[in-house]
Each structure stands twice: as structure tokens, then as C-alpha cells.
Write a protein that holds these residues in place. Structure first.
Motif, PDB file in Angstrom:
ATOM      1  N   THR B 346       0.905  -1.046  -0.111  1.00 28.94           N
ATOM      2  CA  THR B 346      -0.008   0.030   0.121  1.00 28.94           C
ATOM      3  C   THR B 346       0.865   1.228  -0.293  1.00 28.94           C
ATOM      4  OG1 THR B 346      -0.132  -0.178   2.392  1.00 28.94           O
ATOM      5  CG2 THR B 346      -2.096  -1.014   1.136  1.00 28.94           C
ATOM      6  N   LEU B 347       0.493   2.157  -0.675  1.00 28.13           N
ATOM      7  CA  LEU B 347       1.290   3.526  -0.941  1.00 28.13           C
ATOM      8  C   LEU B 347       0.639   4.590   0.036  1.00 28.13           C
ATOM      9  CD1 LEU B 347       3.336   5.160  -2.369  1.00 28.13           C
ATOM     10  CD2 LEU B 347       1.215   6.058  -3.976  1.00 28.13           C
ATOM     11  N   HIS B 348       1.536   5.230   0.919  1.00 28.41           N
ATOM     12  CA  HIS B 348       1.198   6.193   1.712  1.00 28.41           C
ATOM     13  C   HIS B 348       1.732   7.626   1.419  1.00 28.41           C
ATOM     14  CE1 HIS B 348      -0.762   3.200   4.855  1.00 28.41           C
ATOM     15  NE2 HIS B 348      -0.025   2.374   4.109  1.00 28.41           N
ATOM     16  N   PRO B 349       0.939   8.277   0.813  1.00 31.78           N
ATOM     17  CA  PRO B 349       1.625   9.636   0.344  1.00 31.78           C
ATOM     18  C   PRO B 349       1.912  10.477   1.658  1.00 31.78           C
ATOM     19  CG  PRO B 349      -0.346   9.219  -0.969  1.00 31.78           C
ATOM     20  CD  PRO B 349      -0.378   8.330   0.344  1.00 31.78           C
ATOM     21  N   ASN B 350       2.697  11.367   1.463  1.00 33.17           N
ATOM     22  CA  ASN B 350       3.328  12.329   2.528  1.00 33.17           C
ATOM     23  C   ASN B 350       3.917  13.501   2.195  1.00 33.17           C
ATOM     24  OD1 ASN B 350       2.842  11.877   5.476  1.00 33.17           O
ATOM     25  ND2 ASN B 350       3.874   9.904   5.463  1.00 33.17           N
ATOM     26  N   GLY B 351       3.886  14.736   3.006  1.00 30.79           N
ATOM     27  CA  GLY B 351       4.820  15.651   2.933  1.00 30.79           C
ATOM     28  C   GLY B 351       4.152  16.476   1.659  1.00 30.79           C
ATOM     29  N   ALA B 352       4.861  17.800   1.530  1.00 30.25           N
ATOM     30  CA  ALA B 352       4.263  18.857   0.649  1.00 30.25           C
ATOM     31  C   ALA B 352       3.896  18.394  -0.702  1.00 30.25           C
ATOM     32  CB  ALA B 352       5.536  19.742   0.757  1.00 30.25           C
TER      33      ALA B 352
END
Lengths: 352, 352
Positions: B346-352
DNA sequence: AAAAACTACGCAATCGATGCCGGCATCGAT
DNA sequence: ATCGATGCCGGCATCGATTGCGTAGTTTTT
């Protein structure tokens, strides 16, 4: 019919049993010697002629003979393996300690069997029983946060099983113990926060029955007293599952910050430290609450909010504990005097 | 003199040997039965009268009898324990996988023996030999980053030792394998970076001989190709010790950023991800380089610089692998067909 | 009533390795 | 020539638990 059924039986045994390694008997048969002669030749017994020794050794080498440790364990009534009880290996403190344990154990010919309690009392009992049944020669224990009843360990201790505690020790048991200087570490961390200008310093603590909890709280209170800051019970919260339940940390921290927030929090252990930071990030993004806590994580420098941390010499602790344990195991006379070793922590300031 | 020397000998045996647990013989003697009767009564053999059974069972309970697993192992030629080879337990991916392994193993009556390679080939060989000597019934392996020669495993496999690979698999060996869908996971992560507007995406990879390295690189390249971005070999760097040597990560990352820096880095594994972030923090504080990488760390959300991460179903993988291994161990006929299971990330996007 | 069958248990071998004895040569000493 | 001392090795029991086979004693069958 009889032969047939025997054949079937063989077929229905697990396949893995069908591989049969070379035994000392095979060698004896092949070389037309007795098993005792082969055994003695293999371990270099002086009563065997050099000539025979060489023949046996060469043949053993050739067929890749390995002596069966299980058979040896049965005969010698020891397994050359030690059990380790920790709350979880994912915790860097414990994984580093395990590295230390293994370094000593392997060098002395012992195997290490690791067992995780996940800070649950029930699992601790089960795992201890399990290990004891597996005929370990000794036990290295760091208590689970939930454990208040120690009879499972006391029973084994009375039966003569060598036990050494590390980190979370059981003071009432008369055996070796290894811990870090928690009082001093906590004192330094708290004083650091004070010197940073903090006046209201909360303390997020582990389960109250743990040895480390009392010690770290003592250091915390001593620092406050030294700087004439009153100890406020409302600023001290315990997590009785050691942070196993994520919510308990969040609840405790929110109680700190929701009304009349402190300007710093001193956190008593690794998982609590990170749980505390998560909660602050979630509910008090711009609060400027300083956090100092015990942590052996290698990621601390990358954390945001930042964490000043007290690092324990985990590897050293594991080494020491294992050395002591093996000393007991191999001791030829009853041990009356037990040591409690204490190792110093180091403080790593961080953040604004 | 003889008696004296015998006395001395006894004195000089390790004390731990002096504790003698109750055996089946003790029960037999106490109850005036034969050992066979006791044995059969204990396991509920149908040829023993209910009356006798009850007497034996009650007495066994009373004296807290535990059957000796070592003796059983010798007789049955199996130990009911499985070995696990991982690079390190401090890595969250592996500690989670181990939790999965233990959950299945314990429920089926197996013990788990964990062995760390620290990504060193030499330690992998030693540990595998060590485990094999301890008479394990099967082996769960995730290869070390350095391993290129597989003969230590192939030898055991030929001898009939059940082996299941997980995560870092050995494709050339005909046995069960469990891995995550690395191609897809890498593809998604890379495409995520592309959609964020990145055009020059570097790839920090693990040792080139690892299965996961090739797979993740494939996903990376496929994503680039789909979006018409040329694959640039200069933007791909391998860490042949898997990040065991901290410097190798730092050097690789610095080569990326020192000249003509990329606008994003896709990192192939956990320790590399954090090493990459450390280096960026140290040498490229305000660079705005996006980082996406494989990581199962629970601290990701607290990291700064932030990390978008691909999470592997570690617990599930451990479970699956263990189920398969125990299937082989307990199989009554030779296994011809081996499975390769693949689980989604599973991909967990993060950050700006 | 004799034969067959069954119940309930004991004997002894087995797993692999070790170690205490005891035995048979060979050699030197008396 | 005889005795003791070695050197070198095999037999056997042992560790704890299991299991095939044998066998009393009882019950059922014919």
C-alpha cells in the motif's frame, strides 16, 4: 499384510523424517570399530591411537559428520541455549540488547531463543513456561509492563534455573541484575529541560510496578527539587500497558495538553516517547512543548517534533547480562552473592 | 579415593545440572507401574484402563510433570522448531513478519528460533549451519544483501530440509516463496512522484543480486517509461551491503545531490530510506527533493524530511510463509508443486 | 468345554552420543 | 618365566520417552 501396513506407515510419516544424517554408528560400522572408539576419536580422547584417530577423523570429514546436539542435550541434561524474554524486538533498545546478548552467547557456544511478550502478562507466562519446557539452560528477562505477579519466574528460580534480569528487573528476586542508571539519566534529562527554561515539566511514565518507572520518576523528582520546582502529581501519568495500547498514550498526553499545558514533558521510555510525539504533532502542532525521553531509536535525529533523548547502553547491557548468566550456568558451586550492575546513560540534546 | 574423586566430579559439574525434573520413570516407580503404561496413560492410549489413566494423570498433575522435549526430539527425529533467517530484527518489516511467523508457529505447536545476519554473507552461512545443527524442522529465509553464493542453502535443501523464502527470495531454488508485489509497489510509488511533478527521479537501490532489487527497479522503470521519462543509469545507485555500512548510503545519496540533483528519489528499502533522509537532512536541507520509499517503520509519520512510503504486509507475509513451511514439514508425500505467493503493498503519500 | 478374542499391562529396543568398566595384547622389570 | 603396567579398544548402561510385541487373566464365542 503386515509388511504392507508397515510400508504405509512409513509413507505416512512426515517426509522430513526420511532424511537421515550420518551418525556415529554409521561411522563405526563403516570403519569396523565400536561406537565408543569413534566417539573418543572424534573428541580426541587420549586412549585412542593416533592412527585410528586419523582414520576416524578423515572419514567423518568425508561424510560431513555432525554430532547430533539433541542427543547431546539429552545425555548432558543441558541444551546450550538460553532464553530471552523481552517485550518486543521491534524496540531498538531491545534489538540492540539482543545483539549484545548474541555476541556473548555465540562466542561461548550458546544459542539464543528470543521470546516476545508484547508487554502482556499472559504472554509472558506462556512464553516463560514454553522456554522452560524447551530445556533452556538459563533465562534473561526484562519484565513485561503488565506483570505484577512473579510466581512463574519465582517457581523456576527455586527449581534452580539460572535467571538474570536486565533493564526491567525484579528487585525482590535474589539474582544478578543489569540496568542503566535510570535515576541519573532521568535527573539529567529533567535538569536539561529546566535549564532550557521550563518550569512546568510533566512526566509520562511507564507502568508503575516496573523498576525503571520508579527509578526514572525518582530522578525526575530529584531534579525538580534541586531547582525548587514543586512536584505536581497531576503532571505525572502512568501507562500501565507500556504503550502497547496506543490510545493510552494519546489519552495521557492529551490530559496534559488539553488544560493548562506544561512547557515540557519528560518521557520514561521508547515507545512512549514516540507515542507522545505523535500525539503532540496531532493535537498541539505549534505548542513548543519540549520533549525529552528515553529512546534508543536510530531515527531520533529525523523526528519532528524533535526529541532530546537519553540513550541506554543497550548492547553493553545485553553483553553484561549474558556474561553473568553464563557464569551462573557454568558455575561449579552455588552462587550466594549476586551483583546488580548499573551502566550510565548518555543525554543527547535536540531541537530548538 | 575412588569415592572421593566421584564426589569431586559431582561437585565440579555445573550446578544447573543438579536440578532434576520429574520423569516418566519417577511416576512409574511411584505408582508401581511400568514406564510404558505411564507413557500410554499420559497420551490417552486406548489400551489403558480408565482407572489407571486417572491415577497416572492425577499424579502427573500433582508432581507437575512435563515431558522432556529433548528426549522426544531425539526419538522422533524432529524438534518442532523452525529457524528464521532475517537480516535484523530491529527492522520493522522483519519484526512485523516475525510476529506473523510466531502467530502461526505457536498455534501449531512450533517454536521459532530467530537468527540475524546483519546483511552479512558470512554470518548467514554460520547461522544457517548453526540452525541446521540444532535440528530444526524447517527454515524460513530472507536472504542477506551480501549473499551471492547459495550453496549453504542448496545443500540443506537437497538433503531434504524444508525451506520457504520470504521477501528476499532465491528464484533458482524450487520451493515455496512469499513476497510482496514489488513491481507494482515500486511502480505506484514512482508514478506518485511523477504525478507530483517530478521529472528527474533517482533510484536508490539495494544490493543488485537481491530479488527485491530487480523487481523494484523494474516497477520504477516501467513507471518512467509509461510517462515517457527516459531511464538514466546515472540516477540509479546500488548499496551492496543493504545499508549495513551507513557510509555507503551517504555516499550514494551525495552523488545524487552534489551535481545536478534530482527532484525526487525512490528508495528501495527501509534502512536505505532512513539513511537517505538523514543524508538529505545533513547535506541538502532546503532542497525540496521528494522521497518515496519502502518502509514499514511506525515512525514514518514523524519524520522530517517527510517520506512517502510503500508498506508491505509484513505480518501477513510471515503468516503465509510459515503456513507453507509447516505444510511441507508435515506433508506425507513429496511436494512437487511449489507456490510463489505475492501480496499487495500500500502506498502512503506524505509531505508537501 | 475348548477355542478364540479381548483387556490391560510389562519387556525391551530405539533415537545418538558418552563414559565407566573390563579385556586382550605387548613390553619391561624382577 | 611371571607379574604388573600400559596402550588400545569393545561392551554395556545411560539420558527420557515411545512403541511393537508378548502375555497373563478374563470374557466371549462356538
Amino acid at each position: 499384510m503386515y509388511i504392507f501396513s508397515k510400508f504405509i506407515l512409513k509413507l505416512f510419516k512426515p517426509l522430513s523424517l526420511m532424511f537421515k544424517p550420518t551418525t556415529i554408528k554409521d561411522i563405526a560400522k563403516a570403519l569396523n570399530l565400536s561406537t565408543s572408539t569413534v566417539s573418543r576419536a572424534l573428541r580426541g580422547g587420549y586412549e585412542i591411537s593416533e592412527e585410528t584417530k586419523k582414520i576416524v577423523l578423515d572419514y567423518a570429514e568425508k561424510v560431513n559428520f555432525k554430532r547430533n546436539p539433541i542427543a547431546l542435550s539429552l545425555k548432558e541434561r543441558r541444551s546450550y541455549s538460553i532464553g530471552v524474554i523481552v517485550c518486543e524486538v521491534a524496540n531498538q533498545f531491545f534489538s540492540q540488547a539482543i545483539d549484545g546478548i548474541e555476541s556473548v552467547a555465540y562466542s561461548k557456544g550458546y544459542h539464543v531463543i528470543i521470546s516476545q511478550t508484547h508487554d502482556s502478562y499472559d504472554r509472558e507466562v506462556i512464553n516463560v513456561e514454553h522456554l522452560a519446557n524447551r530445556s533452556i539452560d538459563g533465562l534473561l528477562v526484562s519484565l513485561s509492563a503488565e506483570t505484577k505477579d512473579y510466581s512463574h519466574l519465582e517457581k523456576l528460580h527455586e527449581q534452580g534455573l539460572p535467571i538474570v534480569f536486565f533493564d526491567r528487573v525484579l528487585n525482590s528476586m535474589n539474582t544478578h541484575k543489569v540496568s542503566s542508571n535510570n535515576v541519573k539519566g532521568a535527573f539529567e534529562a529533567t535538569e536539561f529541560l529546566i535549564k532550557k527554561g521550563c518550569k512546568r515539566i510533566a512526566h509520562l511514565a511507564n507502568a508503575s510496578q516496573l523498576s525503571i518507572t520508579a527509578e526514572r520518576q525518582k530522578g525526575y523528582e530529584e531534579a525538580l527539587k534541586k531547582h525548587n520546582i514543586p512536584v505536581d502529581d497531576k503532571l505525572i501519568k502512568y501507562c500501565k500497558h507500556g504503550g502497547r495500547d496506543k490510545m493510552e498514550v494519546e489519552i495521557a498526553v492529551r490530559e496534559f495538553i488539553d488544560h493548562d499545558p506544561p512547557d515540557a514533558i519528560f518521557v520514561a521510555s521508547d515507545r512512549l516517547s514516540t507515542g507522545c510525539l505523535s500525539t503532540l504533532k496531532k493535537y498541539a502542532t505549534n505548542s513548543n512543548i519540549l520533549v525529552a525521553g528515553f529512546s534508543n531509536s536510530e531515527l531520533v535525529e529525523l523526528l519532528n517534533p524533535s526529541l532530546s533523548y537519553i540513550r541506554q547502553p543497550a548492547f553493553e547491557m545485553g553483553k553484561k547480562a549474558t556474561e553473568m548468566l553464563i557464569n551462573i550456568i557454568e558455575s561449579k558451586y552455588p552462587i550466594e552473592e549476586f551483583e546488580s550492575i548499573m551502566l550510565d546513560t548518555t543525554l543527547h540534546p535536540n531541537g530548538a
